[in-house]
Write a protein that holds these residues in place. Sequence first.
Motif, PDB file in Angstrom:
ATOM      1  N   LEU A 207       0.820  -1.215   0.000  1.00  0.00           N
ATOM      2  CA  LEU A 207       0.000   0.000   0.000  1.00  0.00           C
ATOM      3  C   LEU A 207       0.856   1.268   0.000  1.00  0.00           C
ATOM      4  CD1 LEU A 207      -2.920  -0.937   2.426  1.00  0.00           C
ATOM      5  CD2 LEU A 207      -3.027  -0.649  -0.055  1.00  0.00           C
ATOM      6  N   ARG A 208       2.054   1.190   0.543  1.00  0.00           N
ATOM      7  CA  ARG A 208       2.930   2.371   0.527  1.00  0.00           C
ATOM      8  C   ARG A 208       3.428   2.691  -0.885  1.00  0.00           C
ATOM      9  NH1 ARG A 208       7.659   2.687   3.593  1.00  0.00           N
ATOM     10  NH2 ARG A 208       7.190   4.861   4.123  1.00  0.00           N
ATOM     11  N   THR A 209       3.265   1.751  -1.822  1.00  0.00           N
ATOM     12  CA  THR A 209       3.678   2.001  -3.206  1.00  0.00           C
ATOM     13  C   THR A 209       2.524   2.521  -4.066  1.00  0.00           C
ATOM     14  OG1 THR A 209       3.143  -0.244  -4.034  1.00  0.00           O
ATOM     15  CG2 THR A 209       5.294   0.064  -2.982  1.00  0.00           C
ATOM     16  N   VAL A 210       1.308   2.559  -3.541  1.00  0.00           N
ATOM     17  CA  VAL A 210       0.151   2.977  -4.329  1.00  0.00           C
ATOM     18  C   VAL A 210       0.289   4.398  -4.876  1.00  0.00           C
ATOM     19  CG1 VAL A 210      -2.329   3.495  -4.193  1.00  0.00           C
ATOM     20  CG2 VAL A 210      -1.444   1.344  -3.291  1.00  0.00           C
ATOM     21  N   PRO A 211       0.853   5.367  -4.113  1.00  0.00           N
ATOM     22  CA  PRO A 211       0.991   6.722  -4.666  1.00  0.00           C
ATOM     23  C   PRO A 211       1.805   6.803  -5.953  1.00  0.00           C
ATOM     24  CG  PRO A 211       1.236   6.787  -2.282  1.00  0.00           C
ATOM     25  CD  PRO A 211       1.195   5.346  -2.676  1.00  0.00           C
ATOM     26  N   ARG A 212       2.541   5.752  -6.291  1.00  0.00           N
ATOM     27  CA  ARG A 212       3.239   5.761  -7.577  1.00  0.00           C
ATOM     28  C   ARG A 212       2.253   5.577  -8.741  1.00  0.00           C
ATOM     29  NH1 ARG A 212       7.743   1.213  -5.892  1.00  0.00           N
ATOM     30  NH2 ARG A 212       8.487   2.227  -3.973  1.00  0.00           N
ATOM     31  N   THR A 213       1.071   5.037  -8.451  1.00  0.00           N
ATOM     32  CA  THR A 213       0.069   4.780  -9.480  1.00  0.00           C
ATOM     33  C   THR A 213      -1.078   5.771  -9.425  1.00  0.00           C
ATOM     34  OG1 THR A 213       0.597   2.413  -9.371  1.00  0.00           O
ATOM     35  CG2 THR A 213      -1.467   3.012 -10.435  1.00  0.00           C
ATOM     36  N   ILE A 214      -1.519   6.140  -8.228  1.00  0.00           N
ATOM     37  CA  ILE A 214      -2.660   7.034  -8.038  1.00  0.00           C
ATOM     38  C   ILE A 214      -2.156   8.369  -7.505  1.00  0.00           C
ATOM     39  CG2 ILE A 214      -4.849   7.369  -6.858  1.00  0.00           C
ATOM     40  CD1 ILE A 214      -4.982   5.102  -8.799  1.00  0.00           C
ATOM     41  N   GLY A 215      -2.666   9.456  -8.055  1.00  0.00           N
ATOM     42  CA  GLY A 215      -2.249  10.776  -7.613  1.00  0.00           C
ATOM     43  C   GLY A 215      -2.673  11.071  -6.185  1.00  0.00           C
ATOM     44  N   THR A 216      -1.914  11.925  -5.522  1.00  0.00           N
ATOM     45  CA  THR A 216      -2.210  12.266  -4.126  1.00  0.00           C
ATOM     46  C   THR A 216      -3.544  12.987  -3.990  1.00  0.00           C
ATOM     47  OG1 THR A 216      -0.918  14.295  -4.390  1.00  0.00           O
ATOM     48  CG2 THR A 216       0.227  12.375  -3.516  1.00  0.00           C
ATOM     49  N   LYS A 217      -4.018  13.648  -5.072  1.00  0.00           N
ATOM     50  CA  LYS A 217      -5.315  14.329  -5.002  1.00  0.00           C
ATOM     51  C   LYS A 217      -6.426  13.326  -4.739  1.00  0.00           C
ATOM     52  CE  LYS A 217      -8.467  17.201  -7.725  1.00  0.00           C
ATOM     53  NZ  LYS A 217      -8.701  17.870  -9.027  1.00  0.00           N
ATOM     54  N   ASP A 218      -6.396  12.197  -5.414  1.00  0.00           N
ATOM     55  CA  ASP A 218      -7.420  11.166  -5.204  1.00  0.00           C
ATOM     56  C   ASP A 218      -7.214  10.423  -3.892  1.00  0.00           C
ATOM     57  OD1 ASP A 218      -8.885  11.566  -7.575  1.00  0.00           O
ATOM     58  OD2 ASP A 218      -7.409  10.436  -8.722  1.00  0.00           O
ATOM     59  N   LEU A 219      -5.952  10.266  -3.484  1.00  0.00           N
ATOM     60  CA  LEU A 219      -5.675   9.500  -2.258  1.00  0.00           C
ATOM     61  C   LEU A 219      -5.973  10.300  -1.002  1.00  0.00           C
ATOM     62  CD1 LEU A 219      -2.340   7.705  -3.235  1.00  0.00           C
ATOM     63  CD2 LEU A 219      -4.578   6.665  -2.932  1.00  0.00           C
ATOM     64  N   GLY A 220      -5.707  11.581  -1.022  1.00  0.00           N
ATOM     65  CA  GLY A 220      -5.943  12.386   0.172  1.00  0.00           C
ATOM     66  C   GLY A 220      -5.116  11.909   1.349  1.00  0.00           C
ATOM     67  N   ASP A 221      -5.780  11.713   2.503  1.00  0.00           N
ATOM     68  CA  ASP A 221      -5.064  11.282   3.705  1.00  0.00           C
ATOM     69  C   ASP A 221      -4.654   9.814   3.654  1.00  0.00           C
ATOM     70  OD1 ASP A 221      -7.547  10.144   3.889  1.00  0.00           O
ATOM     71  OD2 ASP A 221      -7.962  10.811   5.939  1.00  0.00           O
ATOM     72  N   LEU A 222      -5.013   9.102   2.577  1.00  0.00           N
ATOM     73  CA  LEU A 222      -4.585   7.698   2.455  1.00  0.00           C
ATOM     74  C   LEU A 222      -3.101   7.577   2.147  1.00  0.00           C
ATOM     75  CD1 LEU A 222      -7.536   6.193   0.372  1.00  0.00           C
ATOM     76  CD2 LEU A 222      -7.072   5.838   2.805  1.00  0.00           C
ATOM     77  N   VAL A 223      -2.472   8.682   1.725  1.00  0.00           N
ATOM     78  CA  VAL A 223      -1.045   8.623   1.379  1.00  0.00           C
ATOM     79  C   VAL A 223      -0.222   8.082   2.548  1.00  0.00           C
ATOM     80  CG1 VAL A 223       0.969   9.994   0.768  1.00  0.00           C
ATOM     81  CG2 VAL A 223      -1.225  10.454  -0.331  1.00  0.00           C
ATOM     82  N   GLY A 224      -0.457   8.554   3.744  1.00  0.00           N
ATOM     83  CA  GLY A 224       0.298   8.090   4.910  1.00  0.00           C
ATOM     84  C   GLY A 224      -0.436   7.064   5.749  1.00  0.00           C
ATOM     85  N   TRP A 225      -1.594   6.608   5.257  1.00  0.00           N
ATOM     86  CA  TRP A 225      -2.437   5.673   6.013  1.00  0.00           C
ATOM     87  C   TRP A 225      -1.718   4.397   6.415  1.00  0.00           C
ATOM     88  CZ3 TRP A 225      -4.704   0.831   5.450  1.00  0.00           C
ATOM     89  CH2 TRP A 225      -5.870   0.582   6.159  1.00  0.00           C
ATOM     90  N   PRO A 226      -0.891   3.771   5.565  1.00  0.00           N
ATOM     91  CA  PRO A 226      -0.270   2.491   5.959  1.00  0.00           C
ATOM     92  C   PRO A 226       0.891   2.625   6.949  1.00  0.00           C
ATOM     93  CG  PRO A 226      -0.319   2.781   3.544  1.00  0.00           C
ATOM     94  CD  PRO A 226      -0.575   4.101   4.164  1.00  0.00           C
ATOM     95  N   ASP A 227       1.488   3.815   7.099  1.00  0.00           N
ATOM     96  CA  ASP A 227       2.767   3.924   7.799  1.00  0.00           C
ATOM     97  C   ASP A 227       2.715   3.425   9.238  1.00  0.00           C
ATOM     98  OD1 ASP A 227       3.667   4.949   5.457  1.00  0.00           O
ATOM     99  OD2 ASP A 227       3.911   7.005   6.158  1.00  0.00           O
TER     100      ASP A 227
END
Length: 503
Positions: A207-227
Amino acid sequence: MPTAPPPAPASPWRALAVALLNLSGLGLGYAVVRRWWLMGVCWAATAVLLLVALPADPDGVPGAALVLYLVLLALAAAHGASVGLRTRLALLPSALIAAVLGVVLLAVPAAGVVLYDGARDEATERMLLDRLDRADALVATSGKQDFASAEAGYRRALSAYGALSDDHPDSRAARRVPDRLRTYYETVAAPYAREDYCSAVAPLKYLRTVPRTIGTKDLGDLVGWPDDRLATSLYSCAAASLSAGSEGWTTQFGELLSTFPRSAQAGKVEPAVKSAVDKAVASVGGDDPCAAVQRLDGLDTQVRGLPGEQAGVADALGKDADRASRSARSGGYACGVHQYKDGNFADAVTTMNDFVRDNPHDGNRARAQKTAIAAEVAQTVPAAGKHLPSTASGGSIAVTVKNDSPDDITVLYTGPVTGSFTLKGCASCTSYSLGTTLGLGFKPCSDSGRHYPQRTIHLPVGTTYFVHKSRTNTSKTPASDTAKLSPGYIYTECAYTTTGLGY
């Protein structure tokens, strides 16, 4: 009489009116000049176009069909203008009214184009929503499998979400992607929710690699969700493995200390390691000290390999490793005693000799030396290993050991007193044949003309077990003797070498 009415005077307005009426696609220009079969051709062409175009498809009307239809309209308009130039109008009172009607009727194909574009857009939206539904179903199906089997499905679903957001950002499907991504994250990380921390590590790392595929605009607070979840999983899984003595904990602790060095979970690593060392040290005094020593040896090496610099725990981990190393060395004595009591004399010899070498100032060093000797004797004479040797020395009975052998030898003995010494080989002595040793008059060490290397020791009353071993050729079989020593006697041990039958 003429066969047909004479042609009307040329009228450009009439020609324009007929052309405009034909551009509606309904052939009405031909209707006002009474060319009914040509009007039928126009109706047929329009019907064929409608059959091809409807229902609306995201790909629209095939280009070839559209081009052919437009060519037919252009030909109908041109031909209609030619016919209408000298043909009187029927059904309509004047060319001007016909022209105005032709302009008004152009709204029909224009409205059709607008309506078709709307239907096409709706078909596209439905297609995109279908893609979204298929991606959702793929996520749900993958969520029922272990991550290794489901990863490919997760990646395909993520690619579909990304394509919807990137290629159709204004679509209804794209607007639903952020909510779907939250469900996606929760599904992938389901092992964490079940507190199956070891199984959660791999999906959370993914899941920490997902931002390489989906933009941070769509992810929102999910960017750091797995950490934080990954840090917790790494710690919990490694701590459980460390406590159970399993493998793999060093990799997980190492990743935690490197990836999240300032996290609360990283701060728990050194206390967990210290607790494991404490437990292993306490186990040295338990039922299986050898396993405890082996555990401490492993901890020494493993703890030194942890990258504690970024987390600021390198010094503390180094101290834990040093304590494990010291305890492993000092615990060698307890392990050797355990092996001796279990009759594992060969292992006891190795363990005690290692302990003597590694602990020059330990209080048990002298007894460990004695135990190593007794264990070596017991390998040849098992009865000698019934009791642990004491550190006593000396006695009232003299025992002289002579060497009637060309080999340098080591003499080991154990009983009330345990010890060892070496004797040089007899320069003028040779090996005895097996037949000679079986003769009635055989008596080694009895040649008065030879100088036998010898040594006299004093032992207490009781049974002492002797073993003579060649130092010159360690492959030779040791000799043994069980001596029951009584007061008032002087005893002699004679070492000699026998050969025969090919050995």
